[in-house]
Design an enzyme around this catalytic site. Structure first.
Site, short mmCIF file in Angstrom:
data_model
loop_
_atom_site.label_atom_id
_atom_site.label_comp_id
_atom_site.label_asym_id
_atom_site.label_seq_id
_atom_site.Cartn_x
_atom_site.Cartn_y
_atom_site.Cartn_z
N HIS A 64 11.53 11.46 1.63
CA HIS A 64 10.60 11.18 2.72
C HIS A 64 9.23 10.81 2.15
CE1 HIS A 64 8.12 11.61 6.30
NE2 HIS A 64 7.43 12.56 5.71
N HIS A 94 -4.58 11.24 -7.19
CA HIS A 94 -5.72 11.31 -6.29
C HIS A 94 -6.26 9.93 -5.93
CE1 HIS A 94 -8.06 13.43 -3.54
NE2 HIS A 94 -9.01 12.56 -3.83
N SER A 120 -12.87 -0.92 10.42
CA SER A 120 -14.21 -1.53 10.40
C SER A 120 -14.20 -2.94 10.98
CB SER A 120 -14.75 -1.57 8.97
OG SER A 120 -14.76 -0.28 8.43
N GLU A 144 -4.58 7.43 -5.79
CA GLU A 144 -3.51 6.89 -4.94
C GLU A 144 -3.78 7.17 -3.46
OE1 GLU A 144 -0.84 5.05 -5.20
OE2 GLU A 144 0.08 5.52 -3.27
N TRP A 174 7.83 14.74 -3.92
CA TRP A 174 7.32 13.42 -4.31
C TRP A 174 6.33 13.54 -5.45
CZ3 TRP A 174 2.64 10.72 -4.36
CH2 TRP A 174 1.52 11.41 -3.89
N HIS A 215 -8.37 19.16 -8.25
CA HIS A 215 -8.45 20.01 -7.06
C HIS A 215 -7.07 20.19 -6.43
CE1 HIS A 215 -9.44 16.22 -4.48
NE2 HIS A 215 -8.17 16.46 -4.43
N HIS A 216 -6.08 19.44 -6.93
CA HIS A 216 -4.70 19.69 -6.50
C HIS A 216 -4.08 20.83 -7.31
CE1 HIS A 216 -4.44 15.94 -4.12
NE2 HIS A 216 -5.28 15.48 -5.01
N THR A 250 -17.74 9.83 2.84
CA THR A 250 -16.80 9.81 3.97
C THR A 250 -17.54 10.01 5.28
OG1 THR A 250 -15.24 10.83 2.45
CG2 THR A 250 -14.56 10.66 4.73
N LYS A 307 -19.20 6.91 6.46
CA LYS A 307 -18.29 5.99 7.14
C LYS A 307 -18.09 6.39 8.60
CE LYS A 307 -15.72 3.82 3.53
NZ LYS A 307 -15.99 2.49 4.08
N ARG A 342 4.98 25.43 1.88
CA ARG A 342 5.58 24.13 2.17
C ARG A 342 6.91 24.01 1.43
NH1 ARG A 342 2.04 19.84 -1.41
NH2 ARG A 342 3.43 18.36 -0.42
N ASP A 378 -4.44 -20.17 0.38
CA ASP A 378 -3.32 -19.27 0.07
C ASP A 378 -3.83 -18.24 -0.92
OD1 ASP A 378 -0.73 -18.13 -0.59
OD2 ASP A 378 0.15 -19.97 0.21
N TYR A 424 -6.57 7.43 -2.02
CA TYR A 424 -7.62 6.52 -1.55
C TYR A 424 -7.12 5.09 -1.50
CZ TYR A 424 -10.57 10.54 -1.81
OH TYR A 424 -11.09 11.78 -1.61
N SER A 463 5.24 -4.04 -9.20
CA SER A 463 4.97 -4.78 -7.98
C SER A 463 3.54 -4.56 -7.50
CB SER A 463 5.96 -4.35 -6.90
OG SER A 463 5.53 -4.78 -5.64
N SER A 464 3.10 -3.30 -7.53
CA SER A 464 1.74 -3.00 -7.07
C SER A 464 0.69 -3.66 -7.96
CB SER A 464 1.49 -1.49 -7.10
OG SER A 464 2.19 -0.88 -6.07
#
Lengths: 526, 381
Positions: free
Chosen positions: A70, A247, A262, A249, A135, A296-297, A322, A325, A444, A99, A251, A163-164
């Protein structure tokens, strides 16, 4: 561009060999929607199992495969490719380019995705089952103790990274080289800005992820011990490397969503974005901070206290850009002339729910409190508020906003609004109670839980089913629009919308901006 | 137009009410806990206060931000004929909303730092307990300067028939163990946390301790509570199939009771030593072996020895092959796989019993027996 005005090729070859940014964008969007449904199906299995205490439908080992797939499918298959698809469609239209800069690479970066996910999904049918280590695939659960399918998983991650990176290089090259004359950097639409910064983040961190999985591969098959303490390695090293990718990722996922919102909020407020410059700077600040907060993870992993303090302070700082924004979006709405078509509803939904996710993010940044939050359902609630209500809501808003431009037909507004309200209610019912069970002590990634968590889990499952079902309405609405929606040929579908994409014909022709548009130097950014 | 606005508002109100009533229902039927526990320790209460402080700051900011937004949604709508203003950019406002949050964050950082430093203050512990995470159980070892260490494994006690909905679920479903960790009240206990296989995380919310158990590392954490009672927690880090089935139960008792308990445990250890010298009958070994199997092997090898995460035992080449080969796997495990070395986890009596059981149950019917002395000799080499 030899012969002008030729249309698309016929049949399957149009899609296989296409180098057209609109075709490739369309394929990315459909592919990501298919992955969204697949990842959603996994989520439904998870929530069905957790509907009541006791093992109900699946075995614990399969449950872990579901949570793992998932996460992987949603992050790498649904959210990321959907924003790449949107970038493909919209960046050339927004900057007045004919293009993408590297159209053949563009084709390849899309076409390697479907086989990769086919391979990843096929691990479900392998002996030993699919990856079952989350994951975040922490070693040594993902190395020494992993099922054999982990090798295919590693290969998949490599190809996804490839690919990315190709997609990102393409976006950077396009934005830097193909802007219409007069479109300076500070005149670019914010969606283009957020994607430019995202692309740099991707190029910076995808190789780190590739490094992590390569080390796993070496540990599993070639006798190294990068992550095995028994061989002199370090399992915590894996987490540092993973989150140095992971991390930024998150963002990478949320910045393009900021860009979308926006664009949409000013359009339906009929008022320019309040602080364009500060939005650009805030995006850049968030991107910079994303590189120095990864641990922080890992507050409970046993870091020295000095490390904890550094990562806590740095993480708390993210609240500043943040906040800028959020304040900007609200000031944009302030004293505007607001209407609430579906894209605006999803954007306001984003604004409310993302802000809640931001608040819980701030709470999680407080290291001592995180000793109680960490790895509980509070974290699950937090990141679904930013990932689903953040990224997915804004993506949905984007589809409703630009779909009439893409296909020259209007979607059904009443059905769109219904989709929003069902999504909004379902989402909150699914994820708000998860804050409660998390704080009450539910970890979790468990397939079964103690009795005191039963009520909220049942609510959560019902909410998840409602949210899942609402996506069928979405799919129906989009298909019905494409097939038989009310035709429109207004160049500017929305009266308040600004930007070059609204200056081309509706539906957008196969080739646009073959001669670059003129940008009025007096005209501000859109 | 006015009608439309009202309908929209009604649409917005409905779901909010629905959500609230659902929450009320859940909270009304039975008391479902919705907030973090302050727990029973000083540090836990400090963490709780910090959590509430940040939460309230967020609520106040949220009310302000959403208040402005909802007012705008209400008052500045086109359907009411509101004309859009054209203002944008204001350096003063933008500096204000950058600087003010920054100062609020500094205000949060002070209490956060002081609590964190307390969590990290492991000095002056009065006793040490080594906590080791295994797939899927905890081992507790009381490191004792006088006399021998006391050590034991703590397994889930909830039965499979409760988990698979055959029997009714008990009050402490999934949060009960066969042997809890026993600690004396009012004592600063230092936990040395590590793992044997993959990463686990030892979490007891009421003691405000969560520490990752990482193989090859020893992490430190501590607690002290004056309150006697039973405190329950769970493994917090995904550690494989039965991650959800390795709870933690801590029994905090008076110092006298603790001393008494420690004596009993030491006597038990002495008794096992005696048993190791005995010879058992087939029936005795099979009965003991079945219990040991269900506690230690069943999770991977299945209730009928049919396999699962682990290989099948019924009809396997190992269980029906030569005895030394079978002992080798049981005692030393299979390095690089999930098959652990049980030599250090089971005493020789239990090892002898479980090997005998595996060789004779599930239709293996080998007819041979293993005595504790055989295991002892095998370990010696």
């Amino acid at each position: 561009m030899g012969d002008h005005h030729h249309g698309p090729a016929k049949g399957i070859t149009r899609w296989l060999f296409t180098t057209n940014h609109k075709d490739i964008g369309t394929m990315y969007l459909w592919f990501s929607f298919a992955m969204f449904i697949l990842g959603g199906a996994f989520a439904m299995i998870i929530r069905a199992e957790l509907f009541q205490p006791g093992m109900q439908l699946v075995e614990p080992a399969f449950f872990n495969q579901m949570t793992t797939l998932h996460g992987l499918v949603m992050v790498f298959g649904a959210i990321m490719p959907s924003f790449v698809g949107l970038a493909n469609w919209m960046i050339p239209l927004m900057i007045g380019a004919p293009d993408m800069a590297l159209p053949r690479m563009n084709n390849w970066s899309f076409w390697i995705l479907p086989p990769t996910f086919l391979m990843l999904a096929s691990t479900l049918f392998m002996e030993g089952g699919a990856p079952a280590f989350g994951w975040t695939f922490y070693a040594p659960l993902s190395t020494t103790y992993a099922p054999p399918s982990v090798t295919l998983f590693i290969f998949s991650v490599h190809v996804l990274g490839l690919s990315s990176i190709m997609g990102s290089i393409n976006i950077i090259a396009t934005v830097m080289n193909m802007r219409a004359p007069g479109m300076t950097y500070m005149k670019m639409p914010l969606f283009v800005w957020t994607w430019l910064i995202t692309a740099f983040l991707l190029v910076a961190v995808m190789p780190v992820l590739a490094g992590a999985v390569t080390m796993m591969l070496m540990d599993i098959h070639f006798g190294t011990s990068f992550f095995s303490a028994a061989g002199g390695g370090d399992p915590v090293l894996f987490q540092h490397i993973f989150w140095f990718f992971g991390h930024p990722e998150v963002y990478i996922i949320i910045l393009p969503a900021f860009g979308v919102v926006s664009q949409i909020i000013p359009a339906f407020s009929r008022k320019p974005l309040f602080g364009y410059d500060s939005m650009v700077y805030a995006t850049a600040a968030i991107a910079f901070l994303s590189f120095i907060v990864w641990a922080h993870h890992m507050y409970t992993v046993g870091m020295p206290v000095a490390g904890e303090l550094f990562f806590m302070y740095a993480t708390m700082l993210i609240a500043v850009p943040t906040g800028v924004k959020v304040f900007n979006w609200i000031s944009t709405m302030w004293r505007g002339s607001l209407t609430f078509e579906t894209p605006m509803l999803f954007s306001i939904g984003f604004l409310i729910l993302f802000t809640i996710g931001g608040f819980t993010g701030l709470m999680l940044s407080i290291a001592p409190a995180d000793f109680q939050y960490h790895d509980s359902y509070f974290v699950v609630a937090h990141f679904h508020y930013v990932m689903v209500a953040g990224a997915v809501f804004s993506m949905t808003a984007a589809i409703y906003y630009w779909l009439p431009k893409w296909c020259g037909r209007m979607y059904n507004e009443a059905m769109g609004k219904t989709h929003f309200w069902i999504s909004f209610v379902g989402f909150n019912l699914a994820f708000f109670p998860q804050h409660f069970v998390g704080l009450a002590g539910m970890p979790r990634r468990i397939p079964d839980y103690a009795l005191q968590f039963a009520d909220f889990n049942m609510m959560s499952s019902i909410g998840a089913f409602i949210y899942g079902a609402s996506q069928i309405l979405f799919l129906y609405n989009v298909i019905a629009t494409i097939v038989s929606g009310k035709p429109t040929s207004d160049e500017k579908v929305w009266d308040g919308a600004e930007g070059l994409e609204w200056t081309v014909a509706t539906p957008a022709p196969y080739h646009t901006f073959e001669t670059p548009p003129r940008i009025d130097p007096a005209h501000a950014h859109s | 137009m006015c009608f439309k606005a009202k309908r929209l508002f009604g649409l917005a109100l409905g779901p909010v009410l629905m959500l609230l009533s659902a929450v009320a229902l859940a909270a009304g039927g039975e008391v479902s806990q919705v907030n973090m526990t302050p727990g029973v320790t000083e540090v836990g209460k400090e963490i709780y206060n910090l959590h509430m402080l940040i939460l309230w700051i967020c609520v106040v900011i949220g009310v302000g931000v959403f208040g402005v937004m909802f007012y705008s949604i209400y008052a500045h709508r086109k359907s009411k004929g509101h004309e859009p203003a054209t203002f944008h950019e204001s350096t003063k406002v933008e500096i204000a909303w950058t600087v003010i949050p920054f100062f609020i964050l500094i205000g949060m950082a002070f209490p956060a730092t002081s609590t964190l430093l307390k969590i990290y203050d492991n000095d002056d512990a009065e006793m040490d307990v080594l906590v080791t995470g295994y797939q899927w159980k905890w081992k507790y070892e009381y490191l004792n300067e006088q006399g021998e260490n006391v050590s034991f494994f703590s397994n889930l006690r909830t039965s499979q028939s409760e988990i698979y909905n055959v029997e009714d679920k008990g009050e402490h479903y999934l949060l009960e163990v066969d042997e809890p960790l026993v600690l004396p009240a009012d004592t600063k206990v230092r936990f040395l946390v590590t793992a044997n296989d993959v990463i686990h995380s030892w979490w007891v919310p009421e003691l405000a301790v969560k520490k990752d158990a990482v193989p090859g590392f020893i992490n430190e954490a501590w607690t002290r509570t004056a309150q006697e009672g039973v405190f329950r927690g769970q493994c917090a880090e995904l550690c494989g199939k039965d991650h959800g089935f390795m709870p933690i139960v801590v029994n905090v008792v008076s110092e006298d009771e603790y001393a008494q308990w420690l004596d009993t445990k030491q006597a038990e250890a002495a008794q096992i030593k005696e048993l190791m010298a005995q010879t058992f009958s087939m029936d005795e070994l099979m009965e003991r072996g079945k219990a040991v199997y269900e506690r230690n092997c069943l999770a991977c090898h299945g209730g009928g020895g049919e396999g699962g995460v682990g290989t099948a035992i019924a009809g396997s080449a190992i269980a029906t092959g030569a005895l030394p080969g079978h002992l080798e796997i049981g005692v030393n495990g299979v390095p690089g796989t999930a098959m652990q070395a049980f030599g250090g986890q089971l005493n020789d009596v239990d090892m002898a019993a479980v090997i005998t059981y595996q060789r004779n149950a599930f239709g293996n019917n080998m007819g041979d027996m293993v005595q504790p002395i055989d295991v002892f000799n095998f370990k010696k080499g």
